[in-house]
Design a protein around this motif. Structure first.
Motif, PDB file in Angstrom:
ATOM      1  N   TYR A  60      20.851  18.151  51.047  1.00 45.01           N
ATOM      2  CA  TYR A  60      20.720  19.559  51.402  1.00 45.01           C
ATOM      3  C   TYR A  60      19.520  19.767  52.332  1.00 45.01           C
ATOM      4  O   TYR A  60      19.569  20.564  53.261  1.00 45.01           O
ATOM      5  N   GLY A  61      18.455  19.010  52.089  1.00 44.55           N
ATOM      6  CA  GLY A  61      17.264  19.087  52.927  1.00 44.55           C
ATOM      7  C   GLY A  61      17.508  18.658  54.364  1.00 44.55           C
ATOM      8  O   GLY A  61      16.805  19.088  55.276  1.00 44.55           O
ATOM      9  N   TYR A  62      18.510  17.813  54.583  1.00 53.53           N
ATOM     10  CA  TYR A  62      18.845  17.394  55.948  1.00 53.53           C
ATOM     11  C   TYR A  62      19.615  18.462  56.705  1.00 53.53           C
ATOM     12  O   TYR A  62      19.754  18.374  57.913  1.00 53.53           O
ATOM     13  N   GLY A  63      20.131  19.426  55.989  1.00 55.99           N
ATOM     14  CA  GLY A  63      20.909  20.501  56.615  1.00 55.99           C
ATOM     15  C   GLY A  63      22.394  20.229  56.519  1.00 55.99           C
ATOM     16  O   GLY A  63      22.858  19.159  56.894  1.00 55.99           O
ATOM     17  N   LEU A  64      23.123  21.212  56.002  1.00 56.13           N
ATOM     18  CA  LEU A  64      24.556  21.035  55.813  1.00 56.13           C
ATOM     19  C   LEU A  64      25.359  21.441  57.036  1.00 56.13           C
ATOM     20  O   LEU A  64      26.433  20.898  57.274  1.00 56.13           O
ATOM     21  N   GLY A  65      24.868  22.411  57.790  1.00 52.32           N
ATOM     22  CA  GLY A  65      25.628  22.894  58.932  1.00 52.32           C
ATOM     23  C   GLY A  65      26.861  23.638  58.449  1.00 52.32           C
ATOM     24  O   GLY A  65      26.852  24.290  57.409  1.00 52.32           O
ATOM     25  N   SER A  66      27.957  23.529  59.185  1.00 51.36           N
ATOM     26  CA  SER A  66      29.217  24.164  58.797  1.00 51.36           C
ATOM     27  C   SER A  66      30.332  23.137  58.954  1.00 51.36           C
ATOM     28  O   SER A  66      30.111  22.029  59.436  1.00 51.36           O
ATOM     29  N   LEU A  67      31.539  23.522  58.563  1.00 52.21           N
ATOM     30  CA  LEU A  67      32.647  22.588  58.714  1.00 52.21           C
ATOM     31  C   LEU A  67      32.976  22.338  60.179  1.00 52.21           C
ATOM     32  O   LEU A  67      33.408  21.250  60.550  1.00 52.21           O
ATOM     33  N   ARG A  68      32.755  23.337  61.024  1.00 54.61           N
ATOM     34  CA  ARG A  68      33.004  23.148  62.459  1.00 54.61           C
ATOM     35  C   ARG A  68      31.885  22.360  63.136  1.00 54.61           C
ATOM     36  O   ARG A  68      32.131  21.634  64.090  1.00 54.61           O
ATOM     37  N   ARG A  69      30.664  22.549  62.669  1.00 54.40           N
ATOM     38  CA  ARG A  69      29.510  21.823  63.215  1.00 54.40           C
ATOM     39  C   ARG A  69      28.713  21.254  62.044  1.00 54.40           C
ATOM     40  O   ARG A  69      27.675  21.803  61.669  1.00 54.40           O
ATOM     41  N   PRO A  70      29.211  20.157  61.460  1.00 59.39           N
ATOM     42  CA  PRO A  70      28.539  19.609  60.279  1.00 59.39           C
ATOM     43  C   PRO A  70      27.141  19.088  60.601  1.00 59.39           C
ATOM     44  O   PRO A  70      26.918  18.499  61.655  1.00 59.39           O
ATOM     45  N   GLY A  71      26.230  19.360  59.678  1.00 61.31           N
ATOM     46  CA  GLY A  71      24.885  18.836  59.807  1.00 61.31           C
ATOM     47  C   GLY A  71      24.822  17.431  59.238  1.00 61.31           C
ATOM     48  O   GLY A  71      25.778  16.944  58.625  1.00 61.31           O
ATOM     49  N   PRO A  72      23.699  16.761  59.400  1.00 61.67           N
ATOM     50  CA  PRO A  72      23.584  15.375  58.932  1.00 61.67           C
ATOM     51  C   PRO A  72      23.658  15.232  57.412  1.00 61.67           C
ATOM     52  O   PRO A  72      23.936  14.155  56.909  1.00 61.67           O
ATOM     53  N   GLY A  73      23.443  16.318  56.687  1.00 67.21           N
ATOM     54  CA  GLY A  73      23.473  16.219  55.231  1.00 67.21           C
ATOM     55  C   GLY A  73      24.788  16.615  54.594  1.00 67.21           C
ATOM     56  O   GLY A  73      24.938  16.520  53.378  1.00 67.21           O
TER      57      GLY A  73
END
Length: 181
Positions: A60-73
Protein backbone atom coordinates in the motif's frame (compact mmCIF):
# COMPACT_ATOMS: atom_id res chain seq x y z
CA UNK A 1 -9.43 -70.97 -21.89
CA UNK A 2 -8.50 -67.79 -23.74
CA UNK A 3 -11.08 -65.78 -21.80
CA UNK A 4 -9.72 -66.88 -18.41
CA UNK A 5 -6.07 -65.99 -19.09
CA UNK A 6 -6.63 -62.25 -19.64
CA UNK A 7 -8.75 -62.09 -16.47
CA UNK A 8 -6.02 -63.78 -14.43
CA UNK A 9 -3.37 -61.44 -15.85
CA UNK A 10 -5.57 -58.45 -15.07
CA UNK A 11 -6.12 -59.66 -11.49
CA UNK A 12 -2.37 -60.22 -11.06
CA UNK A 13 -1.60 -56.77 -12.44
CA UNK A 14 -4.15 -55.26 -10.05
CA UNK A 15 -2.59 -57.12 -7.10
CA UNK A 16 0.91 -55.97 -8.07
CA UNK A 17 -0.30 -52.38 -8.46
CA UNK A 18 -2.06 -52.46 -5.07
CA UNK A 19 1.05 -53.89 -3.42
CA UNK A 20 3.24 -51.23 -5.01
CA UNK A 21 0.87 -48.44 -3.93
CA UNK A 22 0.86 -49.76 -0.36
CA UNK A 23 4.67 -49.89 -0.35
CA UNK A 24 4.97 -46.31 -1.64
CA UNK A 25 2.40 -45.08 0.90
CA UNK A 26 4.36 -46.76 3.71
CA UNK A 27 7.64 -45.23 2.52
CA UNK A 28 6.06 -41.77 2.46
CA UNK A 29 4.61 -42.27 5.94
CA UNK A 30 8.02 -43.38 7.27
CA UNK A 31 9.74 -40.26 5.87
CA UNK A 32 7.14 -37.77 7.10
CA UNK A 33 8.15 -35.60 10.07
CA UNK A 34 6.16 -36.06 13.28
CA UNK A 35 2.74 -34.40 13.47
CA UNK A 36 2.57 -31.10 15.31
CA UNK A 37 -1.06 -30.94 16.31
CA UNK A 38 -3.45 -28.00 16.72
CA UNK A 39 -0.91 -25.64 18.31
CA UNK A 40 1.30 -25.87 15.24
CA UNK A 41 -1.70 -25.23 12.99
CA UNK A 42 -2.51 -22.12 15.02
CA UNK A 43 1.07 -20.83 14.93
CA UNK A 44 1.43 -21.40 11.18
CA UNK A 45 -1.86 -19.64 10.41
CA UNK A 46 -0.86 -16.67 12.57
CA UNK A 47 2.51 -16.45 10.83
CA UNK A 48 0.75 -16.43 7.45
CA UNK A 49 -1.63 -13.72 8.66
CA UNK A 50 1.14 -11.51 10.01
CA UNK A 51 3.31 -11.87 6.89
CA UNK A 52 0.35 -11.21 4.59
CA UNK A 53 -0.75 -8.14 6.57
CA UNK A 54 2.81 -6.75 6.68
CA UNK A 55 3.18 -7.26 2.94
CA UNK A 56 -0.16 -5.53 2.33
CA UNK A 57 0.92 -2.51 4.36
CA UNK A 58 4.24 -2.31 2.49
CA UNK A 59 2.52 -2.70 -0.88
CA UNK A 60 0.00 0.00 0.00
CA UNK A 61 2.93 2.31 0.76
CA UNK A 62 4.16 1.90 -2.82
CA UNK A 63 0.86 3.23 -4.11
CA UNK A 64 -2.00 1.24 -5.55
CA UNK A 65 -3.01 3.53 -8.39
CA UNK A 66 -6.15 2.40 -10.22
CA UNK A 67 -7.12 -0.52 -12.41
CA UNK A 68 -6.55 1.60 -15.51
CA UNK A 69 -3.22 2.96 -14.24
CA UNK A 70 -1.96 0.48 -11.66
CA UNK A 71 0.68 1.65 -9.24
CA UNK A 72 3.71 -0.43 -8.28
CA UNK A 73 1.98 -1.72 -5.15
CA UNK A 74 -1.28 -2.92 -6.72
CA UNK A 75 -0.40 -6.53 -7.54
CA UNK A 76 1.67 -7.10 -4.40
CA UNK A 77 -1.29 -5.71 -2.44
CA UNK A 78 -3.74 -8.06 -4.19
CA UNK A 79 -1.50 -11.07 -3.51
CA UNK A 80 -1.06 -9.97 0.11
CA UNK A 81 -4.82 -9.72 0.61
CA UNK A 82 -5.18 -13.23 -0.80
CA UNK A 83 -2.51 -14.46 1.61
CA UNK A 84 -4.38 -12.85 4.53
CA UNK A 85 -7.63 -14.47 3.36
CA UNK A 86 -5.98 -17.88 3.14
CA UNK A 87 -4.42 -17.34 6.57
CA UNK A 88 -7.89 -16.60 7.97
CA UNK A 89 -9.30 -19.75 6.37
CA UNK A 90 -6.43 -21.75 7.86
CA UNK A 91 -7.00 -20.14 11.24
CA UNK A 92 -10.73 -20.88 11.25
CA UNK A 93 -10.79 -24.28 9.54
CA UNK A 94 -7.29 -25.54 10.24
CA UNK A 95 -7.73 -26.28 13.93
CA UNK A 96 -9.36 -29.60 13.10
CA UNK A 97 -6.62 -30.65 10.68
CA UNK A 98 -3.79 -32.92 11.69
CA UNK A 99 -1.35 -32.32 8.85
CA UNK A 100 0.83 -29.70 10.54
CA UNK A 101 4.35 -30.93 11.13
CA UNK A 102 6.45 -30.33 14.23
CA UNK A 103 9.23 -27.83 13.83
CA UNK A 104 12.49 -29.66 13.28
CA UNK A 105 16.01 -28.73 12.24
CA UNK A 106 14.85 -28.75 8.62
CA UNK A 107 12.26 -26.09 9.52
CA UNK A 108 15.21 -23.78 10.07
CA UNK A 109 15.95 -23.97 6.34
CA UNK A 110 12.74 -22.05 5.65
CA UNK A 111 13.77 -19.34 8.09
CA UNK A 112 17.22 -19.10 6.51
CA UNK A 113 15.67 -18.92 3.03
CA UNK A 114 13.38 -16.09 4.14
CA UNK A 115 16.23 -14.23 5.82
CA UNK A 116 18.42 -14.43 2.72
CA UNK A 117 15.53 -13.17 0.60
CA UNK A 118 15.16 -10.19 2.97
CA UNK A 119 18.92 -9.64 2.69
CA UNK A 120 18.47 -9.44 -1.10
CA UNK A 121 15.92 -6.67 -0.56
CA UNK A 122 18.26 -4.78 1.75
CA UNK A 123 21.31 -5.13 -0.51
CA UNK A 124 19.49 -4.36 -3.75
CA UNK A 125 19.53 -0.54 -3.42
CA UNK A 126 23.06 -0.57 -1.99
CA UNK A 127 25.00 -2.74 -4.46
CA UNK A 128 22.51 -3.35 -7.26
CA UNK A 129 20.65 -6.41 -8.44
CA UNK A 130 23.35 -8.68 -9.84
CA UNK A 131 25.55 -9.53 -6.84
CA UNK A 132 22.76 -10.16 -4.30
CA UNK A 133 20.78 -12.23 -6.83
CA UNK A 134 23.74 -14.49 -7.61
CA UNK A 135 24.52 -14.84 -3.89
CA UNK A 136 20.89 -15.69 -3.15
CA UNK A 137 20.97 -18.39 -5.80
CA UNK A 138 24.20 -19.81 -4.39
CA UNK A 139 22.87 -19.93 -0.83
CA UNK A 140 19.56 -21.47 -1.85
CA UNK A 141 20.95 -24.02 -4.29
CA UNK A 142 24.22 -25.08 -2.64
CA UNK A 143 23.66 -24.63 1.07
CA UNK A 144 19.91 -25.09 1.41
CA UNK A 145 19.34 -27.42 -1.55
CA UNK A 146 22.57 -29.42 -1.56
CA UNK A 147 23.25 -28.99 -5.28
CA UNK A 148 26.73 -29.44 -6.75
CA UNK A 149 28.95 -26.38 -7.10
CA UNK A 150 28.85 -26.59 -10.90
CA UNK A 151 25.06 -26.61 -11.17
CA UNK A 152 24.81 -24.00 -8.41
CA UNK A 153 27.04 -21.53 -10.24
CA UNK A 154 25.50 -22.15 -13.67
CA UNK A 155 21.89 -21.92 -12.46
CA UNK A 156 22.56 -18.89 -10.23
CA UNK A 157 24.23 -16.92 -13.00
CA UNK A 158 21.74 -17.89 -15.72
CA UNK A 159 18.76 -17.17 -13.46
CA UNK A 160 20.19 -13.76 -12.56
CA UNK A 161 20.78 -12.95 -16.25
CA UNK A 162 17.24 -14.07 -17.13
CA UNK A 163 15.67 -11.91 -14.39
CA UNK A 164 17.95 -9.03 -15.32
CA UNK A 165 16.81 -9.14 -18.94
CA UNK A 166 13.18 -9.69 -17.96
CA UNK A 167 12.91 -6.84 -15.47
CA UNK A 168 15.22 -4.24 -17.01
CA UNK A 169 14.54 -4.77 -20.71
CA UNK A 170 11.33 -6.75 -21.27
CA UNK A 171 9.31 -5.08 -18.49
CA UNK A 172 11.31 -1.81 -18.28
CA UNK A 173 11.40 -1.94 -14.47
CA UNK A 174 14.20 0.30 -13.21
CA UNK A 175 16.07 -2.03 -10.84
CA UNK A 176 19.31 -0.75 -9.36
CA UNK A 177 22.06 -2.52 -11.28
CA UNK A 178 25.80 -2.45 -11.83
CA UNK A 179 26.03 -3.87 -15.34
CA UNK A 180 24.52 -2.14 -18.37
CA UNK A 181 24.02 -3.99 -21.65
Amino acid sequence: MSETAPRQDSAQDHDILAELQAEVAQDLADERPPAGGPAYQLVSSLVVLVLGAAAAVLAYGYGLGSLRRPGPGLWPFVVSVLIVALGLVLLLRGRGLDDAEKFTRSSLLVVIGGATFLALGVLLPVVGFEIPAVLLGIVWLRFLGGESWRSTIVISVLTTVAFYLLFLYALSIPLPHLIAF
